[in-house]
Design a protein around this motif. Structure first.
Motif, PDB file in Angstrom:
ATOM      1  N   VAL A  25     -43.276 -80.063 -28.839  1.00 22.53           N
ATOM      2  CA  VAL A  25     -43.915 -81.424 -28.187  1.00 22.53           C
ATOM      3  C   VAL A  25     -43.746 -82.697 -29.308  1.00 22.53           C
ATOM      4  CG1 VAL A  25     -45.587 -82.748 -26.866  1.00 22.53           C
ATOM      5  CG2 VAL A  25     -45.170 -80.529 -26.589  1.00 22.53           C
ATOM      6  N   TYR A  26     -43.236 -84.003 -28.867  1.00 27.22           N
ATOM      7  CA  TYR A  26     -42.853 -84.861 -29.553  1.00 27.22           C
ATOM      8  C   TYR A  26     -43.992 -85.951 -29.177  1.00 27.22           C
ATOM      9  CZ  TYR A  26     -38.709 -82.649 -31.147  1.00 27.22           C
ATOM     10  OH  TYR A  26     -37.997 -81.703 -31.461  1.00 27.22           O
ATOM     11  N   ARG A  27     -45.179 -86.276 -29.878  1.00 17.71           N
ATOM     12  CA  ARG A  27     -46.130 -87.162 -29.494  1.00 17.71           C
ATOM     13  C   ARG A  27     -45.874 -88.481 -30.352  1.00 17.71           C
ATOM     14  NH1 ARG A  27     -51.512 -86.574 -27.978  1.00 17.71           N
ATOM     15  NH2 ARG A  27     -51.367 -84.410 -28.222  1.00 17.71           N
ATOM     16  N   LEU A  28     -45.916 -89.608 -29.400  1.00 19.33           N
ATOM     17  CA  LEU A  28     -45.684 -90.848 -29.858  1.00 19.33           C
ATOM     18  C   LEU A  28     -46.926 -91.632 -29.476  1.00 19.33           C
ATOM     19  CD1 LEU A  28     -43.940 -93.491 -30.319  1.00 19.33           C
ATOM     20  CD2 LEU A  28     -43.477 -93.807 -28.050  1.00 19.33           C
ATOM     21  N   THR A  29     -47.327 -92.438 -30.785  1.00 18.36           N
ATOM     22  CA  THR A  29     -48.431 -92.953 -30.808  1.00 18.36           C
ATOM     23  C   THR A  29     -48.250 -94.411 -31.307  1.00 18.36           C
ATOM     24  OG1 THR A  29     -50.003 -91.063 -31.547  1.00 18.36           O
ATOM     25  CG2 THR A  29     -50.901 -93.211 -32.000  1.00 18.36           C
ATOM     26  N   LEU A  30     -48.482 -95.385 -30.463  1.00 17.22           N
ATOM     27  CA  LEU A  30     -48.216 -96.643 -30.521  1.00 17.22           C
ATOM     28  C   LEU A  30     -49.442 -97.374 -31.365  1.00 17.22           C
ATOM     29  CD1 LEU A  30     -46.976 -97.330 -26.866  1.00 17.22           C
ATOM     30  CD2 LEU A  30     -45.578 -97.016 -29.186  1.00 17.22           C
ATOM     31  N   SER A  45     -50.924 -93.048 -26.633  1.00 18.51           N
ATOM     32  CA  SER A  45     -50.383 -91.798 -27.211  1.00 18.51           C
ATOM     33  C   SER A  45     -49.503 -91.347 -25.927  1.00 18.51           C
ATOM     34  CB  SER A  45     -51.254 -91.045 -27.703  1.00 18.51           C
ATOM     35  OG  SER A  45     -50.445 -89.672 -28.248  1.00 18.51           O
ATOM     36  N   ARG A  46     -48.230 -90.682 -25.890  1.00 17.80           N
ATOM     37  CA  ARG A  46     -47.456 -90.325 -25.107  1.00 17.80           C
ATOM     38  C   ARG A  46     -46.937 -88.997 -25.743  1.00 17.80           C
ATOM     39  NH1 ARG A  46     -46.076 -95.549 -22.549  1.00 17.80           N
ATOM     40  NH2 ARG A  46     -47.932 -96.159 -21.059  1.00 17.80           N
ATOM     41  N   GLU A  47     -46.678 -87.933 -24.828  1.00 19.24           N
ATOM     42  CA  GLU A  47     -46.074 -86.832 -25.022  1.00 19.24           C
ATOM     43  C   GLU A  47     -44.460 -86.836 -24.595  1.00 19.24           C
ATOM     44  OE1 GLU A  47     -48.263 -83.562 -24.345  1.00 19.24           O
ATOM     45  OE2 GLU A  47     -49.647 -84.100 -25.919  1.00 19.24           O
ATOM     46  N   PHE A  48     -43.475 -86.492 -25.325  1.00 21.06           N
ATOM     47  CA  PHE A  48     -41.886 -86.034 -24.761  1.00 21.06           C
ATOM     48  C   PHE A  48     -41.670 -84.742 -25.252  1.00 21.06           C
ATOM     49  CE2 PHE A  48     -42.970 -90.724 -25.459  1.00 21.06           C
ATOM     50  CZ  PHE A  48     -42.460 -91.172 -24.322  1.00 21.06           C
ATOM     51  N   VAL A  49     -40.686 -84.513 -24.333  1.00 23.42           N
ATOM     52  CA  VAL A  49     -39.988 -82.916 -24.630  1.00 23.42           C
ATOM     53  C   VAL A  49     -38.955 -83.244 -25.496  1.00 23.42           C
ATOM     54  CG1 VAL A  49     -38.707 -81.251 -23.334  1.00 23.42           C
ATOM     55  CG2 VAL A  49     -40.539 -82.263 -22.275  1.00 23.42           C
ATOM     56  N   THR A  50     -38.304 -84.293 -25.737  1.00 28.52           N
ATOM     57  CA  THR A  50     -37.136 -84.416 -26.905  1.00 28.52           C
ATOM     58  C   THR A  50     -37.324 -85.450 -27.842  1.00 28.52           C
ATOM     59  OG1 THR A  50     -35.940 -85.992 -25.652  1.00 28.52           O
ATOM     60  CG2 THR A  50     -35.727 -83.467 -25.305  1.00 28.52           C
ATOM     61  N   LEU A  51     -36.909 -85.357 -28.866  1.00 30.55           N
ATOM     62  CA  LEU A  51     -37.143 -86.448 -30.010  1.00 30.55           C
ATOM     63  C   LEU A  51     -36.403 -87.660 -29.622  1.00 30.55           C
ATOM     64  CD1 LEU A  51     -38.072 -87.249 -32.795  1.00 30.55           C
ATOM     65  CD2 LEU A  51     -35.913 -86.413 -33.635  1.00 30.55           C
ATOM     66  N   GLU A 111     -36.103 -88.708 -26.516  1.00 30.59           N
ATOM     67  CA  GLU A 111     -36.853 -89.563 -25.479  1.00 30.59           C
ATOM     68  C   GLU A 111     -37.998 -90.457 -26.254  1.00 30.59           C
ATOM     69  OE1 GLU A 111     -37.159 -86.921 -21.457  1.00 30.59           O
ATOM     70  OE2 GLU A 111     -38.039 -86.082 -23.338  1.00 30.59           O
ATOM     71  N   ALA A 112     -38.515 -89.877 -27.102  1.00 27.99           N
ATOM     72  CA  ALA A 112     -39.770 -90.268 -27.981  1.00 27.99           C
ATOM     73  C   ALA A 112     -39.223 -91.529 -28.858  1.00 27.99           C
ATOM     74  CB  ALA A 112     -40.391 -89.270 -29.005  1.00 27.99           C
ATOM     75  N   GLU A 113     -38.023 -91.643 -29.154  1.00 29.73           N
ATOM     76  CA  GLU A 113     -37.396 -92.474 -30.282  1.00 29.73           C
ATOM     77  C   GLU A 113     -36.999 -93.698 -29.344  1.00 29.73           C
ATOM     78  OE1 GLU A 113     -34.243 -90.385 -32.183  1.00 29.73           O
ATOM     79  OE2 GLU A 113     -35.483 -90.189 -33.873  1.00 29.73           O
ATOM     80  N   ALA A 117     -40.794 -99.891 -27.213  1.00 29.89           N
ATOM     81  CA  ALA A 117     -42.226-100.478 -27.259  1.00 29.89           C
ATOM     82  C   ALA A 117     -42.237-101.389 -28.525  1.00 29.89           C
ATOM     83  CB  ALA A 117     -43.294 -99.326 -27.483  1.00 29.89           C
ATOM     84  N   GLY A 118     -41.035-101.640 -29.066  1.00 36.93           N
ATOM     85  CA  GLY A 118     -40.981-102.485 -30.502  1.00 36.93           C
ATOM     86  C   GLY A 118     -41.017-101.711 -31.744  1.00 36.93           C
ATOM     87  N   GLY A 119     -40.775-100.592 -31.549  1.00 37.18           N
ATOM     88  CA  GLY A 119     -40.483 -99.759 -32.848  1.00 37.18           C
ATOM     89  C   GLY A 119     -41.727 -99.386 -33.892  1.00 37.18           C
ATOM     90  N   GLY A 120     -42.826 -99.829 -33.406  1.00 34.73           N
ATOM     91  CA  GLY A 120     -43.824 -99.710 -34.528  1.00 34.73           C
ATOM     92  C   GLY A 120     -44.664 -98.499 -34.245  1.00 34.73           C
ATOM     93  N   GLY A 121     -44.319 -97.488 -33.489  1.00 34.00           N
ATOM     94  CA  GLY A 121     -45.147 -96.308 -33.291  1.00 34.00           C
ATOM     95  C   GLY A 121     -44.926 -95.235 -34.310  1.00 34.00           C
TER      96      GLY A 121
END
Length: 52
Positions: free
Chosen positions: A15-20, A25-31, A33-35, A41-45
């Motif tokens: 799981v790829y967890r993106l924290t802004l 915080s959101r979880e994604f199945v693929t890198l 999607e997270a990127e 969201a502005g690229g600061g996560g």
């Protein structure tokens, strides 16, 4: 209902967890999607890879 007593071990899931920066915080199945979500969201996560 069937029992899975013993049997094969559970498979792991990546799981790829993106924290802004605002704490969301959101979880994604693929890198990818997270990127993409991070770019929208502005690229600061921060993206962290978790094995479950």
């Amino acid at each position: 209902m069937a029992c899975n007593c013993g049997g094969t071990p559970r498979s792991t899931m990546t799981v790829y967890r993106l924290t802004l920066p605002n704490g969301v915080s959101r979880e994604f199945v693929t890198l990818q999607e997270a990127e993409a979500a991070n770019r929208r969201a502005g690229g600061g996560g921060t993206i962290v890879v978790e094995q479950r």
